[in-house]
Motif scaffolding. Structure first.
Motif, PDB file in Angstrom:
ATOM      1  N   TYR A   1      87.702  44.692  65.596  1.00 24.75           N
ATOM      2  CA  TYR A   1      86.219  44.400  65.449  1.00 24.75           C
ATOM      3  C   TYR A   1      85.711  45.495  64.635  1.00 24.75           C
TER       4      TYR A   1
ATOM      5  N   TRP B   1      81.614  36.496  56.374  1.00 23.51           N
ATOM      6  CA  TRP B   1      82.329  35.942  57.266  1.00 23.51           C
ATOM      7  C   TRP B   1      83.365  36.806  57.781  1.00 23.51           C
TER       8      TRP B   1
ATOM      9  N   GLU C   1      89.118  33.959  65.782  1.00 20.87           N
ATOM     10  CA  GLU C   1      87.701  34.342  66.117  1.00 20.87           C
ATOM     11  C   GLU C   1      86.756  34.478  64.894  1.00 20.87           C
TER      12      GLU C   1
ATOM     13  N   TYR D   1      82.932  35.093  62.965  1.00 25.19           N
ATOM     14  CA  TYR D   1      81.749  35.629  63.248  1.00 25.19           C
ATOM     15  C   TYR D   1      81.073  35.661  61.921  1.00 25.19           C
ATOM     16  N   ASP D   2      79.750  35.511  62.091  1.00 26.66           N
ATOM     17  CA  ASP D   2      78.852  35.734  61.006  1.00 26.66           C
ATOM     18  C   ASP D   2      78.218  37.033  60.796  1.00 26.66           C
TER      19      ASP D   2
ATOM     20  N   ASP E   1      75.190  38.272  63.111  1.00 25.87           N
ATOM     21  CA  ASP E   1      75.952  38.760  64.305  1.00 25.87           C
ATOM     22  C   ASP E   1      76.762  39.738  64.229  1.00 25.87           C
TER      23      ASP E   1
ATOM     24  N   GLU F   1      79.316  40.985  66.599  1.00 31.01           N
ATOM     25  CA  GLU F   1      80.477  40.185  66.757  1.00 31.01           C
ATOM     26  C   GLU F   1      80.415  39.577  68.326  1.00 31.01           C
ATOM     27  N   GLU F   2      79.270  39.020  68.740  1.00 33.14           N
ATOM     28  CA  GLU F   2      79.139  38.564  70.139  1.00 33.14           C
ATOM     29  C   GLU F   2      79.261  37.053  70.321  1.00 33.14           C
ATOM     30  N   ASN F   3      79.124  36.416  69.321  1.00 34.56           N
ATOM     31  CA  ASN F   3      79.177  34.685  69.344  1.00 34.56           C
ATOM     32  C   ASN F   3      80.177  34.296  68.329  1.00 34.56           C
ATOM     33  N   ASN F   4      81.393  33.987  68.989  1.00 34.90           N
ATOM     34  CA  ASN F   4      82.367  33.339  68.376  1.00 34.90           C
ATOM     35  C   ASN F   4      82.045  31.888  67.979  1.00 34.90           C
TER      36      ASN F   4
END
Length: 498
Positions: free
Chosen positions: A350, A435, A451, A453-454, A458, A461-464
């Motif tokens: 991450y 991305w 996983e 993430y945008d 984000d 990287e909280e919202n897959n």
């Protein structure tokens, strides 16, 4: 030397080279010589386990780093620069070789078998940053932690383009700041008073003095100095000087660090010391802060030495860190908010494990006080310095020169960046534009779920959102397959039976 780029990529690059050849050559000629008519000295300072937000110029609130901040005031601060890997050795291999971890010859931290100290060697076929600069007539020196091949091996820094090396050859030995010896090229350099019981001579200070001496000795010729400091890696330990005393007073009473399992046996200096461990520490926050401040002081003294010698205007300085912040030996990245808004620390793919500070000062060439959001990585350093000195970068490099970004010119972008990590059950990551794909536990299953993430929306990287964009996930999976080149020394589990 072989290239694994696809035919379409070669065609694309060929077209670009035709279109931009004249412009590129003029940039090279301009950049290769500074206003004095000489090739610039190049200093690359690499912190050890320093987080993205451990510097005040990147948002640190509990530690002041005025000297490093001044590099940004007088140069360019990068906001989207990445390490080669989330741990030491492969990250440094990526930096030296200009290759990402899908291709570079060192892909994990490990100890060389049947050797007292040192890591498996970087391939002798690797063309390093130092070798490129030696070809351009530079004197080359490395001061600090190596970790890319034991003494006498093909990965020995003296066999990888460095005229002079001083410091820790072995990164395991570098866990300790009061070792019995360092290495001066291929000879042991014993530190006065240190015997694994007594802590007299602080290694980081000795390395620093040797680095300053290298600048002094080579002031009249173009030089490249690679300065991979051991600060602020664990163990957490500094001299009991004014820097530490000030931080001890600032942070007050603390919860002591008593060892990995709350047991200090074998960790402290003394009869039962285990080199691989970390000493206990009564003041871990104060000590960590003092280590970062000491690093900042060292950077300030490098700049002061350049000014004293009258060569600052002709010297390019790069500052960065090898991976995300560590949580070992009593370090507390959560307390210091060392990774800022990013998720993850050292050993994570991450953002917090691989996004790093990078600051470049190059007087009269790089605009003072400027910021760049160019997406770059360690493997871009080699082609960048190659372009600066007007030498072709090795074809094996996956890097793209960020010299145009430094000069405020139009910058070519990566199609994607790639990382792989051979610990923690296997991990891969790709960044393509905004991305970011992360694949975990893939050592046994190369098709494990990715996983997505945008990062533009984000960055933490909280919202897959993988289920929402299957076509993006498929594309990132293709990049992962394309970027990973099998290596007999570093195999994922699914490759071992083949």
């Amino acid at each position: 030397m072989k290239s694994n780029l696809k035919i379409k990529s070669l065609l694309y690059i060929g077209l670009l080279s035709i279109v931009f050849s004249c412009t590129s050559q003029s940039k090279k000629e301009k950049a290769a010589e500074d206003l004095t008519g000489n090739k610039p000295n190049i200093i690359y300072i690499l912190a050890d386990d320093l987080g993205y937000a451990d510097l005040s110029v990147y948002g640190q609130q509990k530690i002041n780093t005025p000297n490093i901040d001044m590099l940004a005031t007088r140069g360019m601060l990068f906001t989207q620069h990445y390490a080669g890997a989330p741990v030491c050795a492969p990250s440094r291999s990526s930096l030296m070789s200009g290759q990402h971890t899908g291709k570079t010859s060192i892909r994990s931290n490990s100890k060389a078998p049947n050797v007292e100290e040192g890591q498996p060697p970087m391939s002798g076929e690797t063309v390093t940053v130092a070798e490129v600069l030696k070809q351009a007539g530079y004197v080359t020196g490395a001061f600090g932690k190596w970790g890319l091949g034991y003494i006498g091996s093909e990965g020995d820094p003296n066999n990888q383009g460095f005229d002079e090396f001083f410091g820790y050859n072995c990164q395991t030995q570098a866990h300790r700041f009061y070792p019995t010896h360092l290495w001066n090229n291929r000879e042991k350099y014993f530190l006065e008073g240190n015997d694994w019981k007594n802590t007299v001579t602080y290694s980081a200070d000795v390395i620093h003095e040797k680095a300053l001496g290298f600048i002094e000795k080579n002031k009249d010729k173009p030089f490249f100095m690679y300065y991979p400091s051991t600060l602020p890696h664990a163990e957490l330990l500094v001299p009991n000087d004014e820097i530490f005393k000030a931080q001890k007073e600032k942070f007050g009473a603390e919860v002591p660090y008593k060892g990995k399992n709350g047991n200090d046996k074998g960790l402290d200096y003394g009869e039962d010391l285990e080199v691989k461990g970390y000493t206990t520490q009564a003041n871990p926050h104060a000590t960590f802060a003092a280590m970062v401040i000491r690093l900042d002081k060292h950077v300030g003294e490098v700049v002061a030495k350049l000014k004293e010698l009258g060569i600052e205007e002709n010297t390019l300085i790069v500052f960065s860190s090898d991976n995300g912040p560590h949580a070992e030996g009593g370090a507390d990245p959560e307390f210091f908010n060392s990774n800022g808004i990013f998720k993850g620390i050292k050993r994570d793919l991450y953002e917090g494990g691989i996004r790093e500070p990078m600051i470049v000062q190059w007087p009269k060439m790089v605009k003072a006080g400027s910021t760049s959001d160019h997406i770059s990585a360690f493997w871009d350093v080699l082609p960048t310095v190659a372009e600066i000195v007007n030498i072709d970068a090795p074809t094996e490099s996956q890097g793209i020169s960020f010299l145009p970004a430094l000069l405020g010119k139009q910058q070519k972008e990566h199609e994607y960046l790639y990382w792989e990590f051979h610990e923690k059950k296997g991990r891969q990551a790709v960044r393509a534009g905004n991305w970011k794909g992360v694949r975990l536990q893939m050592s046994k299953n190369p098709n494990a779920l990715i996983e997505l993430y945008d990062l533009s929306k984000d960055p933490g990287e909280e919202n897959n959102i993988a289920e929402e964009y299957p076509e993006i996930v498929a594309k990132l999976s293709d990049f992962m397959k394309e970027a990973h080149v099998k290596n007999d020394r570093y195999k994922f589990d699914y490759e071992k039976d083949k």
